[in-house]
Design an enzyme around this catalytic site. Structure first.
Site, PDB file in Angstrom:
ATOM      1  N   SER A   1       0.849  -1.196   0.000  1.00  0.00           N
ATOM      2  CA  SER A   1       0.000   0.000   0.000  1.00  0.00           C
ATOM      3  C   SER A   1       0.880   1.239   0.000  1.00  0.00           C
ATOM      4  CB  SER A   1      -0.896   0.015   1.233  1.00  0.00           C
ATOM      5  OG  SER A   1      -0.136   0.345   2.374  1.00  0.00           O
ATOM      6  N   LYS A   2       0.236   2.364  -0.249  1.00  0.00           N
ATOM      7  CA  LYS A   2       0.965   3.625  -0.257  1.00  0.00           C
ATOM      8  C   LYS A   2       1.589   3.885   1.116  1.00  0.00           C
ATOM      9  CE  LYS A   2       0.441   8.564  -1.168  1.00  0.00           C
ATOM     10  NZ  LYS A   2       1.375   8.859  -0.103  1.00  0.00           N
ATOM     11  N   ARG A   3       0.899   3.434   2.158  1.00  0.00           N
ATOM     12  CA  ARG A   3       1.419   3.638   3.510  1.00  0.00           C
ATOM     13  C   ARG A   3       2.760   2.918   3.736  1.00  0.00           C
ATOM     14  NH1 ARG A   3      -2.589   1.437   6.613  1.00  0.00           N
ATOM     15  NH2 ARG A   3      -3.952   1.712   4.818  1.00  0.00           N
TER      16      ARG A   3
ATOM     17  N   GLY B   1       5.042   2.574   1.507  1.00  0.00           N
ATOM     18  CA  GLY B   1       6.021   3.455   0.885  1.00  0.00           C
ATOM     19  C   GLY B   1       6.380   4.615   1.802  1.00  0.00           C
ATOM     20  N   ASP B   2       5.365   5.221   2.395  1.00  0.00           N
ATOM     21  CA  ASP B   2       5.594   6.355   3.299  1.00  0.00           C
ATOM     22  C   ASP B   2       6.401   5.910   4.517  1.00  0.00           C
ATOM     23  OD1 ASP B   2       4.122   7.842   1.556  1.00  0.00           O
ATOM     24  OD2 ASP B   2       2.266   7.769   2.733  1.00  0.00           O
TER      25      ASP B   2
END
Ligand code: GLU
Length: 504
Positions: free
Chosen positions: A262-264, A266-267
């Site tokens: 998920s994008k999270r 990556g963050d």
């Protein structure tokens, strides 16, 4: 059956930036099309107007331009099967919805969202299907006349697909084999909504794949649950003979732990999940592979191996090698861990293989951000001297390379290298070396090497580390002759004098 020319499609919905998983899907479609001498179509699936995001379509196209994934047909490319934006194909879909209604394979339903919610509260795991449709407000229970009356009175309706129970539905999947599902678990999916006069994803997707003569549907695993419904739709339309073959790609998984990437992630771990930087309407900026300093070829190579491998030790594969070796049937069924560290390794390898001319503009931008303007040939030369220093990104060159462009401001004696290499007598030795360099006509690497190696040998001197202190101010940098040749005689001597004056 498949004497047809291979035609595949990438069909994103323009709901935001393209996720890196979508990029892999497009890449696999591209590789498959190329290796079969087929065609790749770019279709925009924008029938859900509530999720439309301005700029998303342009973003997706720009991503593929950067990555070197080329389409043969579609939005912005033209072709004989257009229009390629689903919102421009309303009339086409209406005709096919009508066909299903006329043949009794679909029906009209008037149930309001409130009525449906009430049913869901009443009946546990309520599903609109063969067991419940007889109790609902639809053309099957109301009859033709009442249905007509309600439509004429302006009541909104949907068209539902009439799924017959008790049938084994087979999805022939190139990666997963024969996937069997009983039709009983499927619900009577909404195919069309009168409110916006638009079909839903399922209908538009099938009609377009048929009309666009798609032979293979290669897409993410998240679409596997829809596939049985799609098979039934092909049959209902009488298109079973030209039904595309399916291939549902493995999920991309978190680099650590369980579950979908998920994008999270990556963050949290500091890597991009989008090909290009994305500026959200809310002012947030999400990082992209391009802006983070990845080379497009490295991203392609990295993604190609997430879910497939050539079955050898070869890890570095060019696009042409991927096209030749890619095998859809050998994709894995289980998810692929998104090993972003491996992605960085690919970037390092591609930096080493890439022409310095191509790399120089990236470093030039970083130099400019640090207030340095240098001719591009000099930037290129520095990249060439320094890129083998284990860097993953060109931006890592700056702290390693500042001295090429600015003279050392200080020679810190608390630095181990400086202290160790600047002793009593060093200044005198450097004066001697400077005199020798001053007298050199040929200041090239070879010219210096010939003169200084000989001097060092006959006098027993080892001037290189102290010389490095003079030119760099620290224990880093390339071969001294390369550095001095790059700086030129004048700047080399200037830096030596400055160091001799400043150091004890
Ligand atoms: N529009 C769908 C998506 O956004 C396409 C799914 C498919 O390829 O059938 O991924």
């Amino acid at each position: 059956m498949d004497e047809r020319k291979v035609r595949v499609r990438f069909a994103p919905s323009p709901t935001g930036p393209l996720h890196i998983g979508g990029v892999r899907t497009a890449l696999y479609n591209y590789l498959f099309a190329r290796q079969h001498g087929g065609e790749l179509v770019f279709r925009i699936e924008d029938t859900d107007s509530t999720r439309f995001v301005p700029g998303a379509e342009e973003y997706i196209l720009e991503s593929f331009r950067w990555l070197g994934i080329q389409f043969d047909e579609g939005v912005s490319f033209g072709g004989n099967h257009g229009p390629y934006r689903q919102s421009e194909r309303r009339d086409i879909y209406k005709q096919y919805v009508r066909q299903l209604l006329d043949e009794g394979k679909a029906y009209i339903a008037f149930d309001t969202p409130e009525e449906l919610n009430r049913k869901r509260e009443e009946i546990q795991n309520f599903q609109y299907d063969a067991h419940t449709r007889g109790t609902m407000r639809n053309s099957l229970t109301l009859g033709e006349d009442e249905t007509r009356r309600l439509i004429d009175a302006g009541e909104q309706y949907v068209v539902r697909f009439k799924i017959e129970p008790g049938e084994e539905v087979h999805v022939d999947d190139i990666i997963r084999g024969d996937v069997k599902v009983m039709s009983d678990i499927l619900d009577d999916k909404v195919l069309y909504k009168s409110a916006d006069e638009l079909p839903t994803y399922h209908l538009a997707n099938i009609v377009d794949d048929h009309l666009m003569e798609i032979t293979h549907v290669i897409r993410g695993e998240e679409w596997l649950p829809s596939a049985p419904l799609h098979v039934l739709l092909y049959r209902a339309f009488g298109w079973a003979d030209t039904m595309p073959q399916f291939a549902h790609l493995p999920l991309l998984l978190k680099p650590d732990g369980k579950g979908k990437l998920s994008k999270r992630d990556g963050d949290r771990l500091g890597f991009p999940v989008f090909p290009l930087e994305w500026h959200g309407a809310d002012g947030t900026v999400s990082s992209g592979y391009r802006e983070s300093g990845y080379l497009p070829e490295a991203v392609i190579n990295f993604l190609a191996l997430l879910g497939w491998n050539p079955g050898t030790d070869q890890e570095i594969l060019s696009m042409d090698e991927l096209i030749a070796q890619f095998d859809l049937a050998k994709c894995s069924k289980s998810g692929a861990k998104f090993d972003y560290i491996k992605g960085q390794w690919f970037n390092r390898e591609y930096i080493l293989m890439t022409d310095n001319k191509v790399l120089a503009p990236q470093f030039d931008a970083i130099l400019r951000a640090n207030g340095i303007e240098a001719p591009i040939e000099r930037v290129e030369a520095v990249v060439g001297m320094m890129k083998m220093k284990k860097i993953n990104f060109i931006k890592e060159l700056w702290p390693l390379c500042d001295f090429f462009f600015t003279a050392p401001a200080e020679y810190p004696l608390d630095d181990k290298f400086v202290r160790k290499n600047w002793k009593e007598g060093t200044a005198a030795e450097m004066k001697e070396l400077a005199a020798l360099l001053e007298g050199l006509d040929d200041f090239s690497v070879e010219g210096q090497r010939a003169a200084i190696d000989q001097w060092a040998e006959t006098t027993g001197r080892k001037p290189w580390n102290a010389w490095r202190v003079c030119l760099v101010g620290a224990g880093k940098g390339p071969d001294m002759y390369e550095l001095a040749a790059f700086l030129g005689k004048e700047e080399t001597l200037r830096r030596m004098k400055a160091a001799i004056a400043a150091l004890p």
